[in-house]
Write an enzyme that holds these catalytic residues in place. Structure first.
Site, PDB file in Angstrom:
ATOM      1  CG  HIS A  24      -1.855  -1.051   1.332  1.00  0.00           C
ATOM      2  ND1 HIS A  24      -3.053  -0.899   1.949  1.00  0.00           N
ATOM      3  CD2 HIS A  24      -2.053  -2.363   0.758  1.00  0.00           C
ATOM      4  CE1 HIS A  24      -3.964  -1.931   1.860  1.00  0.00           C
ATOM      5  NE2 HIS A  24      -3.156  -2.824   0.880  1.00  0.00           N
TER       6      HIS A  24
ATOM      7  CD  GLU B 299      -2.029   4.190   3.081  1.00  0.00           C
ATOM      8  OE1 GLU B 299      -3.390   4.473   3.547  1.00  0.00           O
ATOM      9  OE2 GLU B 299      -1.799   3.405   2.157  1.00  0.00           O
TER      10      GLU B 299
ATOM     11  CB  CYS C 219      -6.613  -0.228   5.290  1.00  0.00           C
ATOM     12  SG  CYS C 219      -4.867  -1.010   5.180  1.00  0.00           S
TER      13      CYS C 219
ATOM     14  CB  CYS D 208      -2.088   1.780   6.025  1.00  0.00           C
ATOM     15  SG  CYS D 208      -1.572   0.915   4.538  1.00  0.00           S
TER      16      CYS D 208
END
Length: 151
Positions: free
Chosen positions: A55, A57, A85, A88
């Site tokens: 992801h 992040e 999410c 993260c």
């Protein structure tokens, strides 16, 4: 929200736009040093890397840690175009990020107030400041356009 928050989300949007055409969901993240300097940036690379943890992040946090030579990002700000999410949100707490600034809320998977509130859980030893909804319409429109094109 400050002018620096607006600029940080603008930088994250630029990174997210770089993912357009790659098949990646266009989410962008930047990590800012305490003085506002961009330490690292990333967009989603799950497709490219075949990695479910890639992801924006997580990648930006990893890159910022490499720049600083430390896993602790004390005093840093993470700016991301979509509410993080659970994975993260947990990663930014563990990295000791001081501030989280994000654009669009994620009612389906958000873990910073939408479905869960991982970053403000009083049982954790670190709780960053959170500013959500910065340039929300612009961030949301980028994601809506991506998913509309895929349908």
């Amino acid at each position: 929200m400050t002018a620096q928050d607006d600029a940080a989300i603008g930088a994250a949007l630029d990174v997210a736009r770089a993912a357009i055409g790659s098949g990646e969901v266009p989410i962008g993240a930047v990590v800012l040093a305490p003085d506002g300097e961009v330490l690292a940036s990333a967009h989603n690379e799950r497709v490219l890397l075949g990695d479910p943890t890639a992801h924006a992040e997580v990648l930006a946090l990893r890159r910022a840690g490499a720049v600083l030579g430390d896993w602790q990002l004390t005093g840093c700000t993470l700016a991301v175009t979509l509410e993080p999410c659970t994975m993260c949100a947990g990663a930014l707490v563990l990295a000791r990020v001081a501030r989280l600034v994000f654009g669009a809320w994620d009612p389906k998977a958000g873990a910073v107030g939408s479905l869960w509130d991982v970053v403000r859980d009083r049982r954790l030893n670190h709780r960053p400041e959170v500013v959500g909804g910065v340039r929300e319409d612009e961030c949301g429109a980028l994601l809506q356009a991506f998913f509309a094109e895929r349908r």
